[in-house]
Design a protein around this motif. Structure first.
Motif, PDB file in Angstrom:
ATOM      1  N   UNK A 125     -47.156  -7.164  63.694  1.00 21.43           N
ATOM      2  CA  UNK A 125     -46.665  -6.683  64.977  1.00 21.43           C
ATOM      3  C   UNK A 125     -46.651  -7.832  65.976  1.00 21.43           C
ATOM      4  N   UNK A 126     -45.573  -7.955  66.728  1.00 24.79           N
ATOM      5  CA  UNK A 126     -45.473  -9.005  67.717  1.00 24.79           C
ATOM      6  C   UNK A 126     -46.392  -8.711  68.891  1.00 24.79           C
ATOM      7  N   UNK A 127     -46.837  -9.773  69.558  1.00 25.86           N
ATOM      8  CA  UNK A 127     -47.813  -9.618  70.630  1.00 25.86           C
ATOM      9  C   UNK A 127     -47.219  -8.848  71.802  1.00 25.86           C
ATOM     10  N   UNK A 128     -48.100  -8.162  72.530  1.00 23.44           N
ATOM     11  CA  UNK A 128     -47.699  -7.395  73.692  1.00 23.44           C
ATOM     12  C   UNK A 128     -48.451  -7.896  74.919  1.00 23.44           C
ATOM     13  N   UNK A 129     -47.856  -7.793  76.088  1.00 21.29           N
ATOM     14  CA  UNK A 129     -48.582  -8.169  77.300  1.00 21.29           C
ATOM     15  C   UNK A 129     -49.765  -7.232  77.508  1.00 21.29           C
ATOM     16  N   UNK A 130     -50.828  -7.759  78.093  1.00 24.49           N
ATOM     17  CA  UNK A 130     -52.015  -6.930  78.324  1.00 24.49           C
ATOM     18  C   UNK A 130     -51.694  -5.739  79.222  1.00 24.49           C
ATOM     19  N   UNK A 131     -50.780  -5.933  80.171  1.00 23.18           N
ATOM     20  CA  UNK A 131     -50.395  -4.820  81.042  1.00 23.18           C
ATOM     21  C   UNK A 131     -49.726  -3.710  80.245  1.00 23.18           C
ATOM     22  N   UNK A 132     -48.953  -4.080  79.231  1.00 22.69           N
ATOM     23  CA  UNK A 132     -48.307  -3.090  78.394  1.00 22.69           C
ATOM     24  C   UNK A 132     -49.311  -2.267  77.602  1.00 22.69           C
ATOM     25  N   UNK A 133     -50.305  -2.944  77.038  1.00 23.63           N
ATOM     26  CA  UNK A 133     -51.338  -2.230  76.285  1.00 23.63           C
ATOM     27  C   UNK A 133     -52.123  -1.290  77.190  1.00 23.63           C
ATOM     28  N   UNK A 134     -52.495  -1.769  78.381  1.00 22.37           N
ATOM     29  CA  UNK A 134     -53.279  -0.918  79.281  1.00 22.37           C
ATOM     30  C   UNK A 134     -52.467   0.295  79.722  1.00 22.37           C
ATOM     31  N   UNK A 135     -51.207   0.069  80.081  1.00 15.73           N
ATOM     32  CA  UNK A 135     -50.379   1.185  80.547  1.00 15.73           C
ATOM     33  C   UNK A 135     -50.110   2.186  79.430  1.00 15.73           C
ATOM     34  N   UNK A 136     -49.736   1.688  78.248  1.00 14.73           N
ATOM     35  CA  UNK A 136     -49.378   2.591  77.152  1.00 14.73           C
ATOM     36  C   UNK A 136     -50.571   3.438  76.716  1.00 14.73           C
ATOM     37  N   UNK A 137     -51.709   2.789  76.496  1.00 15.83           N
ATOM     38  CA  UNK A 137     -52.886   3.534  76.050  1.00 15.83           C
ATOM     39  C   UNK A 137     -53.512   4.324  77.189  1.00 15.83           C
ATOM     40  N   UNK A 138     -53.340   3.853  78.424  1.00  9.64           N
ATOM     41  CA  UNK A 138     -53.779   4.639  79.569  1.00  9.64           C
ATOM     42  C   UNK A 138     -52.980   5.924  79.686  1.00  9.64           C
ATOM     43  N   UNK A 139     -51.679   5.840  79.436  1.00  8.98           N
ATOM     44  CA  UNK A 139     -50.845   7.039  79.462  1.00  8.98           C
ATOM     45  C   UNK A 139     -51.210   7.993  78.332  1.00  8.98           C
ATOM     46  N   UNK A 140     -51.475   7.432  77.136  1.00  7.17           N
ATOM     47  CA  UNK A 140     -51.869   8.276  76.005  1.00  7.17           C
ATOM     48  C   UNK A 140     -53.196   8.975  76.285  1.00  7.17           C
ATOM     49  N   UNK A 141     -54.106   8.265  76.966  1.00  6.67           N
ATOM     50  CA  UNK A 141     -55.387   8.862  77.332  1.00  6.67           C
ATOM     51  C   UNK A 141     -55.196   9.996  78.335  1.00  6.67           C
ATOM     52  N   UNK A 142     -54.364   9.758  79.343  1.00  5.60           N
ATOM     53  CA  UNK A 142     -54.096  10.793  80.341  1.00  5.60           C
ATOM     54  C   UNK A 142     -53.453  12.029  79.711  1.00  5.60           C
ATOM     55  N   UNK A 143     -52.631  11.808  78.680  1.00  9.41           N
ATOM     56  CA  UNK A 143     -51.943  12.918  78.029  1.00  9.41           C
ATOM     57  C   UNK A 143     -52.821  13.622  76.995  1.00  9.41           C
ATOM     58  N   UNK A 144     -54.008  13.061  76.715  1.00  8.94           N
ATOM     59  CA  UNK A 144     -54.907  13.689  75.765  1.00  8.94           C
ATOM     60  C   UNK A 144     -54.638  13.348  74.313  1.00  8.94           C
ATOM     61  N   UNK A 145     -53.846  12.310  74.050  1.00  9.74           N
ATOM     62  CA  UNK A 145     -53.540  11.931  72.672  1.00  9.74           C
ATOM     63  C   UNK A 145     -54.638  11.098  72.028  1.00  9.74           C
ATOM     64  N   UNK A 146     -55.457  10.427  72.836  1.00 11.22           N
ATOM     65  CA  UNK A 146     -56.504   9.564  72.302  1.00 11.22           C
ATOM     66  C   UNK A 146     -57.782   9.761  73.110  1.00 11.22           C
ATOM     67  N   UNK A 147     -58.891   9.352  72.520  1.00  9.99           N
ATOM     68  CA  UNK A 147     -60.176   9.416  73.213  1.00  9.99           C
ATOM     69  C   UNK A 147     -60.335   8.178  74.091  1.00  9.99           C
ATOM     70  N   UNK A 148     -61.235   8.228  75.079  1.00  3.04           N
ATOM     71  CA  UNK A 148     -61.472   7.034  75.902  1.00  3.04           C
ATOM     72  C   UNK A 148     -61.885   5.816  75.082  1.00  3.04           C
ATOM     73  N   UNK A 149     -62.732   6.009  74.075  1.00  3.04           N
ATOM     74  CA  UNK A 149     -63.180   4.874  73.252  1.00  3.04           C
ATOM     75  C   UNK A 149     -62.020   4.241  72.501  1.00  3.04           C
ATOM     76  N   UNK A 150     -61.160   5.068  71.913  1.00  6.13           N
ATOM     77  CA  UNK A 150     -60.016   4.527  71.171  1.00  6.13           C
ATOM     78  C   UNK A 150     -59.037   3.835  72.105  1.00  6.13           C
TER      79      UNK A 150
END
Length: 266
Positions: A1-26
């Motif tokens: 997988x090609x590298x992603x900007x840190x802002x992209x990772x935080x936003x994407x997984x932050x959105x998944x967390x808000x939507x209930x798709x992942x746990x805070x630890x994950x």
């Protein structure tokens, strides 16, 4: 997988967390990636830096309902909404996360110590006030996909005419960029994102690789100053559209919610 900007990772997984798709630890594990540690300073109610888990919970309590990405470059404030102080810091970092639902933004400050291959990378996210306004120059996902494909075709024709794409890695990267649209989506985004966003992000990343290789190895037949200038003219719009496509992909969660209403997920 090609590298992603840190802002992209935080936003994407932050959105998944808000939507209930992942746990805070994950979510935090994915955000930190290969870095050693991420902390957030400047959060309302905190006197010093705190860990990501606490920071994400605090932002949610402050009213945050989603996260957008900004990937600004000189002359192109892509995704920014002000004020000038925040924009300047985001431009220096070349990326930022902007919260939806509360007037805050996050800009990373990266520190690395140790020799190559054994570096300890830490990230301090600065939480700063932002203006609640539409982000600059952010396209819809569909618009981003169309314009990137068109720009890529035009650039490939120009570069081929200059013999820039003659070297193996560049030619392979160009072909790969085209094929990315037809490939099955891999998990380049957090769970819950639409497959179209995955496809567009992966294509944008591969186009970014093509541009990087073209600049590094793309002299080919472009030996004159005018030909090298033509190469730059061909690559600049593609680079711009690739960044726009990345932002549109990361922001697909917020775009979907705004289209379908507050109760909608990704």
């Amino acid at each position: 997988m090609l590298s992603q900007p840190r802002s992209g990772l935080l936003a994407a997984w932050g959105n998944a967390l808000l939507a209930g798709f992942v746990s805070p630890d994950d979510a935090v594990l994915a955000m930190v990636g290969e870095d050693a540690v991420h902390r957030v300073e400047g959060l309302p109610g905190e006197t010093g830096p705190v860990g990501l888990t606490l920071a994400l919970g605090r932002l949610r309590a402050l009213g945050v309902t989603g996260y957008r990405v900004a990937l600004p470059a000189p002359g192109h404030p892509l995704g920014l909404c002000g004020p000038p102080e925040f924009n300047a810091r985001a431009l220096d970092a070349e990326e930022a996360v902007i919260a939806v639902g509360a007037p805050y933004g996050l800009v990373p400050e990266v520190s690395a110590v140790g020799p190559e291959g054994d570096r300890h990378v830490s990230v301090l996210w600065h939480c700063l006030p932002v203006r609640e306004a539409p982000p600059a120059d952010v396209p819809s996902l569909g618009e981003a996909e169309r314009e990137l494909s068109e720009a890529l075709r035009e650039a490939a024709e120009v570069l081929s005419g200059l013999d820039v794409a003659a070297s193996g890695p560049v030619a392979e990267a160009i072909v790969d960029a085209y094929r990315a649209r037809a490939e099955a989506g891999r998990e380049v985004l957090a769970p819950g994102y639409p497959q179209r966003a995955v496809r567009v992000l992966e294509q944008a990343q591969r186009v970014g690789l093509m541009i990087e290789l073209a600049y590094e190895h793309g002299h080919g037949g472009a030996v004159s100053a005018s030909e090298m200038a033509a190469r730059g003219e061909a690559l600049r719009p593609v680079e711009r559209f690739a960044r726009r496509a990345q932002v549109a992909s990361y922001n697909a969660y917020v775009e979907e919610r705004e289209r379908n209403g507050p109760g909608a997920g990704v």
